[in-house]
Design an enzyme around this catalytic site. Structure first.
Site, PDB file in Angstrom:
ATOM      1  N   PRO A  53     -21.043   3.884  -4.512  1.00  0.00           N
ATOM      2  CA  PRO A  53     -21.287   2.806  -3.552  1.00  0.00           C
ATOM      3  C   PRO A  53     -22.170   1.727  -4.164  1.00  0.00           C
ATOM      4  O   PRO A  53     -22.991   1.995  -5.038  1.00  0.00           O
ATOM      5  CB  PRO A  53     -21.999   3.516  -2.398  1.00  0.00           C
ATOM      6  CG  PRO A  53     -21.585   4.947  -2.514  1.00  0.00           C
ATOM      7  CD  PRO A  53     -21.444   5.192  -3.995  1.00  0.00           C
TER       8      PRO A  53
ATOM      9  N   PHE B 237     -13.024  -3.306  -0.243  1.00  0.00           N
ATOM     10  CA  PHE B 237     -13.798  -2.375  -1.061  1.00  0.00           C
ATOM     11  C   PHE B 237     -15.254  -2.311  -0.571  1.00  0.00           C
ATOM     12  O   PHE B 237     -16.193  -2.485  -1.351  1.00  0.00           O
ATOM     13  CB  PHE B 237     -13.764  -2.769  -2.539  1.00  0.00           C
ATOM     14  CG  PHE B 237     -12.444  -2.544  -3.217  1.00  0.00           C
ATOM     15  CD1 PHE B 237     -11.532  -1.633  -2.718  1.00  0.00           C
ATOM     16  CD2 PHE B 237     -12.108  -3.260  -4.350  1.00  0.00           C
ATOM     17  CE1 PHE B 237     -10.314  -1.427  -3.342  1.00  0.00           C
ATOM     18  CE2 PHE B 237     -10.881  -3.059  -4.983  1.00  0.00           C
ATOM     19  CZ  PHE B 237      -9.988  -2.142  -4.481  1.00  0.00           C
ATOM     20  N   PRO B 238     -15.464  -2.079   0.738  1.00  0.00           N
ATOM     21  CA  PRO B 238     -16.824  -2.109   1.270  1.00  0.00           C
ATOM     22  C   PRO B 238     -17.727  -1.012   0.718  1.00  0.00           C
ATOM     23  O   PRO B 238     -18.950  -1.130   0.791  1.00  0.00           O
ATOM     24  CB  PRO B 238     -16.617  -1.926   2.781  1.00  0.00           C
ATOM     25  CG  PRO B 238     -15.315  -1.209   2.899  1.00  0.00           C
ATOM     26  CD  PRO B 238     -14.476  -1.755   1.784  1.00  0.00           C
ATOM     27  N   LEU B 239     -17.133   0.046   0.145  1.00  0.00           N
ATOM     28  CA  LEU B 239     -17.943   1.123  -0.420  1.00  0.00           C
ATOM     29  C   LEU B 239     -17.875   1.153  -1.942  1.00  0.00           C
ATOM     30  O   LEU B 239     -18.216   2.148  -2.565  1.00  0.00           O
ATOM     31  CB  LEU B 239     -17.511   2.480   0.151  1.00  0.00           C
ATOM     32  CG  LEU B 239     -17.629   2.599   1.670  1.00  0.00           C
ATOM     33  CD1 LEU B 239     -17.213   3.992   2.120  1.00  0.00           C
ATOM     34  CD2 LEU B 239     -19.042   2.296   2.124  1.00  0.00           C
ATOM     35  N   GLY B 240     -17.423   0.075  -2.555  1.00  0.00           N
ATOM     36  CA  GLY B 240     -17.434  -0.004  -4.004  1.00  0.00           C
ATOM     37  C   GLY B 240     -16.097   0.196  -4.672  1.00  0.00           C
ATOM     38  O   GLY B 240     -16.016   0.238  -5.890  1.00  0.00           O
ATOM     39  N   GLY B 241     -15.050   0.395  -3.902  1.00  0.00           N
ATOM     40  CA  GLY B 241     -13.724   0.494  -4.492  1.00  0.00           C
ATOM     41  C   GLY B 241     -13.434   1.807  -5.177  1.00  0.00           C
ATOM     42  O   GLY B 241     -12.682   1.858  -6.143  1.00  0.00           O
TER      43      GLY B 241
ATOM     44  N   TYR C 136       0.851  -1.182   0.000  1.00  0.00           N
ATOM     45  CA  TYR C 136       0.000   0.000   0.000  1.00  0.00           C
ATOM     46  C   TYR C 136       0.892   1.240   0.000  1.00  0.00           C
ATOM     47  O   TYR C 136       1.441   1.630   1.037  1.00  0.00           O
ATOM     48  CB  TYR C 136      -0.890   0.042   1.241  1.00  0.00           C
ATOM     49  CG  TYR C 136      -2.045  -0.932   1.242  1.00  0.00           C
ATOM     50  CD1 TYR C 136      -2.348  -1.724   0.148  1.00  0.00           C
ATOM     51  CD2 TYR C 136      -2.862  -1.048   2.367  1.00  0.00           C
ATOM     52  CE1 TYR C 136      -3.413  -2.607   0.170  1.00  0.00           C
ATOM     53  CE2 TYR C 136      -3.923  -1.924   2.398  1.00  0.00           C
ATOM     54  CZ  TYR C 136      -4.203  -2.703   1.300  1.00  0.00           C
ATOM     55  OH  TYR C 136      -5.260  -3.579   1.336  1.00  0.00           O
TER      56      TYR C 136
END
Length: 281
Positions: free
Chosen positions: A216, A208-212, A60
């Site tokens: 969303p 990616f819990p919010l869509g990456g 990262y």
């Protein structure tokens, strides 16, 4: 009422809403580098607001700005009341700078040792074997690589093991070698795998819990519920993940203080059965 805590491996208690460090150093893997000072402020504020589960990785970052180094600079000396840092090894950067290639078994020790150095730790709380490069899960054996991490765990360099971007067969393969404390798959992954994790007391951590970085997931349905509750679609998305199962952990990431506070406020958002039905469509 949603249970707000979870215990990795039965001995590392955390809040189910944590923080993903990928966006501290850059917006995307091929995007511009963020100012390190901003990432340090975000990390310190996250911990002030109750985050005690950080999800990071040695890959990262871009150039001199790396998430692990930011975590060390922002938070050392680490507090002694239960800050859990999870990292992942396996991906290697390809010619274009993206983590598109995979480490061989004999490279994994070096990656774990590099994480220990960059984070300033003697032992890593949780290490995921991330498989498949940037492709979807499945289709290869992970036994040899996971066995390397199991040996490092036996040597005391790792406390708990996880697996990421895998299918049910690979999950079973890993569990036959050593205890698995967490699975990290894309949020749209195999719900059967989530059920298996819940039954075994294993954390399921959607990435990616919010869509990456895009809209969303299920934006229209999320927007309907958010309008009714007077909140944001991101908050509803996070709260809906936590409502899926007591084994689900959420690790939304951001490089913005405003977005951080917005995301973490989702821990106090209660969804009704009608809300959940609307989200399911």
């Amino acid at each position: 009422m949603t249970i707000k805590t979870f215990s990795f491996g039965g001995d590392l208690a955390i809040n189910r809403l944590g923080f993903g460090a990928m966006r501290l150093a850059m917006g995307t893997f091929d995007g511009p580098v963020r100012a390190p000072e901003t990432g340090i402020k975000v990390l310190r504020r996250a911990v002030e607001l109750g985050v005690n589960h950080l999800d990071t990785a040695g890959f990262y970052g871009r150039g001199p700005v790396r998430a692990n180094e930011l975590i060390r600079r922002a938070l050392t000396p680490y507090r002694e009341d239960g800050l859990v840092i999870a990292t992942k090894v396996g991906p290697l950067r390809g010619p274009k700078g993206l983590p598109s290639e995979q480490a061989m078994p004999d490279q994994l020790r070096g990656l774990v040792e590099a994480d220990l150095r960059s984070l300033g730790l003697d032992r890593l709380d949780l290490v995921y074997l991330r498989v498949g490069g940037m492709s979807g899960p499945g289709g290869e054996s992970i036994a040899e690589r996971f066995a390397v991490l199991a040996e490092l765990r036996a040597q005391g360099l790792i406390r708990h093991l996880g697996v990421s971007n895998l299918d049910a067969a690979q999950f079973a393969e890993a569990r036959a070698i050593a205890p698995v404390a967490a699975v990290q798959n894309r949020h749209t992954g195999d719900m059967g795998l989530l059920a298996a994790c819940e039954e075994a007391g294993i954390a399921y951590v959607p990435y990616f819990p919010l869509g990456g970085g895009g809209e969303p997931r299920s934006a229209e349905r999320l927007g309907k519920v958010a309008a009714r509750l007077g909140t944001t679609t991101a908050q509803v998305a996070i709260a809906s993940l936590l409502a899926m199962s007591p084994s689900v952990l959420a690790i939304p990431g951001t490089g913005s203080l405003d977005h951080l506070e917005e995301n973490l406020a989702a821990a106090d958002l209660s969804l009704t059965e009608q809300d959940l039905a609307d989200l399911r469509g």
